[in-house]
Write an enzyme that holds these catalytic residues in place. Structure first.
Site, PDB file in Angstrom:
ATOM      1  N   THR A 102      -2.759  -6.484  -2.432  1.00 18.65           N
ATOM      2  CA  THR A 102      -1.331  -6.225  -2.281  1.00 18.65           C
ATOM      3  C   THR A 102      -0.576  -7.490  -2.686  1.00 18.65           C
ATOM      4  O   THR A 102      -1.169  -8.571  -2.813  1.00 18.65           O
ATOM      5  CB  THR A 102      -0.994  -5.882  -0.823  1.00 18.65           C
ATOM      6  OG1 THR A 102      -1.356  -7.004   0.006  1.00 18.65           O
ATOM      7  CG2 THR A 102      -1.750  -4.643  -0.357  1.00 18.65           C
ATOM      8  N   LEU A 120       0.830  -1.203   0.000  1.00 18.53           N
ATOM      9  CA  LEU A 120       0.000   0.000   0.000  1.00 18.53           C
ATOM     10  C   LEU A 120       0.865   1.254   0.000  1.00 18.53           C
ATOM     11  O   LEU A 120       0.566   2.232  -0.693  1.00 18.53           O
ATOM     12  CB  LEU A 120      -0.933  -0.013   1.214  1.00 18.53           C
ATOM     13  CG  LEU A 120      -2.056   1.025   1.241  1.00 18.53           C
ATOM     14  CD1 LEU A 120      -2.915   0.946  -0.011  1.00 18.53           C
ATOM     15  CD2 LEU A 120      -2.910   0.844   2.493  1.00 18.53           C
ATOM     16  N   SER A 178      -9.134  -0.503   9.337  1.00 12.30           N
ATOM     17  CA  SER A 178      -9.612  -1.660   8.579  1.00 12.30           C
ATOM     18  C   SER A 178     -11.117  -1.762   8.769  1.00 12.30           C
ATOM     19  O   SER A 178     -11.646  -1.348   9.810  1.00 12.30           O
ATOM     20  CB  SER A 178      -8.954  -2.948   9.074  1.00 12.30           C
ATOM     21  OG  SER A 178      -9.567  -4.093   8.506  1.00 12.30           O
ATOM     22  N   ASN A 212      12.804  -3.244   8.309  1.00 17.19           N
ATOM     23  CA  ASN A 212      13.985  -3.693   7.574  1.00 17.19           C
ATOM     24  C   ASN A 212      14.557  -2.536   6.765  1.00 17.19           C
ATOM     25  O   ASN A 212      13.955  -2.097   5.786  1.00 17.19           O
ATOM     26  CB  ASN A 212      13.605  -4.864   6.660  1.00 17.19           C
ATOM     27  CG  ASN A 212      14.799  -5.488   5.977  1.00 17.19           C
ATOM     28  OD1 ASN A 212      15.573  -4.805   5.305  1.00 17.19           O
ATOM     29  ND2 ASN A 212      14.952  -6.798   6.133  1.00 17.19           N
ATOM     30  N   ILE A 260      -7.558  -5.769   0.005  1.00 19.69           N
ATOM     31  CA  ILE A 260      -6.691  -5.106  -0.970  1.00 19.69           C
ATOM     32  C   ILE A 260      -5.791  -6.144  -1.629  1.00 19.69           C
ATOM     33  O   ILE A 260      -5.195  -6.984  -0.954  1.00 19.69           O
ATOM     34  CB  ILE A 260      -5.784  -4.053  -0.299  1.00 19.69           C
ATOM     35  CG1 ILE A 260      -6.573  -3.198   0.687  1.00 19.69           C
ATOM     36  CG2 ILE A 260      -5.100  -3.186  -1.351  1.00 19.69           C
ATOM     37  CD1 ILE A 260      -5.677  -2.286   1.515  1.00 19.69           C
ATOM     38  N   TYR A 298      -6.656  -8.758  15.976  1.00 17.79           N
ATOM     39  CA  TYR A 298      -6.513  -7.774  14.897  1.00 17.79           C
ATOM     40  C   TYR A 298      -7.738  -6.868  14.870  1.00 17.79           C
ATOM     41  O   TYR A 298      -7.620  -5.641  14.779  1.00 17.79           O
ATOM     42  CB  TYR A 298      -6.362  -8.489  13.558  1.00 17.79           C
ATOM     43  CG  TYR A 298      -6.307  -7.556  12.374  1.00 17.79           C
ATOM     44  CD1 TYR A 298      -5.146  -6.843  12.079  1.00 17.79           C
ATOM     45  CD2 TYR A 298      -7.419  -7.372  11.551  1.00 17.79           C
ATOM     46  CE1 TYR A 298      -5.092  -5.978  10.990  1.00 17.79           C
ATOM     47  CE2 TYR A 298      -7.377  -6.516  10.466  1.00 17.79           C
ATOM     48  CZ  TYR A 298      -6.208  -5.825  10.189  1.00 17.79           C
ATOM     49  OH  TYR A 298      -6.165  -4.968   9.116  1.00 17.79           O
ATOM     50  N   LYS A 354      -7.704  -2.757  15.482  1.00 15.67           N
ATOM     51  CA  LYS A 354      -8.177  -1.782  14.500  1.00 15.67           C
ATOM     52  C   LYS A 354      -9.378  -0.987  15.019  1.00 15.67           C
ATOM     53  O   LYS A 354      -9.545   0.191  14.671  1.00 15.67           O
ATOM     54  CB  LYS A 354      -8.509  -2.479  13.182  1.00 15.67           C
ATOM     55  CG  LYS A 354      -7.274  -3.006  12.449  1.00 15.67           C
ATOM     56  CD  LYS A 354      -6.276  -1.882  12.153  1.00 15.67           C
ATOM     57  CE  LYS A 354      -5.090  -2.369  11.345  1.00 15.67           C
ATOM     58  NZ  LYS A 354      -4.140  -1.283  11.009  1.00 15.67           N
TER      59      LYS A 354
END
Length: 278
Positions: A216, A28, A166, A49, A214, A181, A185
């Site tokens: 992705t 995204l 979300s 990272n 989505i 989750y 959210k």
């Protein structure tokens, strides 16, 4: 009433602004960062990272140099890469300070895409996993908002915060067992309302963008070879398809604009193809 062009037609240009995007190496963020760069903003990408984030920043800047030619060439801003765990308040504060110093300006646009989802049945959900997802998705959203807002408040500058929520923050999407989750959210959505009320007096707008499914790269990998899963998800979407990442750009630019959404704060903008209607 002033009906001049500038007073009637919203301006989506972001010239001179600095945007911080967390989860900066994700799918995204890849399209959002390009859209902001195209509108004239400098962009700072943050992810866990550093090498992957540097690679993402290089790709975004390369895209800008290749795509934004001619009349838009002068609008190409800087793109920087940073490593940070948004669940670590001290690390977040230090990183945001370094970003502002590096770019020579105070960031006035924050887009928090960092976060993750995992599935466990509620009765066997490991405590360490539950704590971890709440720390990143929940507390992380607060930490980045806090570190972003402080210098704006101290310097009497306006800004816009967009936290990615979300549809799972307001509904339970069957059949995934992802109670933590969903909880995280839901917390983000109400955090936004709280921050919007507290920071309105500082001209800092705070909104949530809550996507549905989505496509992705990660989602594509999940559904690859799992036709039944894909069909089950899409059957519950009135538009009968999942979203492409680019379909969220307009919502981001709207919430980022100081003219288009100047009176919008505390709002949860749901972009889910109508999923929540059924």
């Amino acid at each position: 009433m002033d009906y001049s062009y500038a007073n009637v037609v919203p301006n989506f240009r972001l010239d001179g602004r600095l945007a911080i995007i967390t989860g900066g190496s994700g799918g995204l963020a890849a399209v959002i960062s390009r859209a902001l760069l195209a509108q004239g903003a400098d962009v700072a990408l943050i992810d866990m990272n550093l090498e992957r984030t540097k690679s993402a920043a290089k790709e975004v800047l390369g895209w800008g140099e290749e795509t934004l030619k001619g009349e838009h060439a002068s609008a190409i801003g800087q793109v920087s890469a940073w490593s940070c765990n948004i669940g670590d308040a001290e690390a977040v504060d230090a990183t945001f300070s370094s970003i502002n110093e590096h770019h020579g300006k105070i960031a006035d646009l924050l887009i928090n895409t960092a976060g993750y989802c995992e599935n466990f049945p509620a009765e066997t959900y490991p405590a360490t996993n539950a704590e971890s997802i709440m720390k990143v998705n929940g507390l992380g959203s607060f930490y980045v908002s806090q570190s972003f807002a402080r210098p704006l408040i101290q310097n009497n500058l306006r800004g816009s915060i967009i936290l990615i929520g979300s549809m799972s923050g307001t509904i339970v999407n069957d059949p995934q067992p992802q109670c933590m989750y969903n909880m995280s959210k839901a917390g983000v959505i109400h955090l936004v309302r709280s921050l919007a009320c507290e920071w309105a007096k500082y001209n800092i707008r705070v909104n949530t963008l809550s996507p549905g499914y989505i496509l992705t790269p990660l989602t594509r990998n999940v559904i690859s070879g799992h036709t039944e899963m894909k069909e089950a998800w899409e059957s519950k979407i009135p538009m009968k398809r999942m979203a492409e990442p680019k379909e969220f750009v307009g919502s981001i630019l709207y919430l980022a604009s100081e003219t288009a959404s100047s009176y919008t704060t505390g709002h949860n903008l749901v972009v889910d193809g109508g999923y929540e209607c059924w």
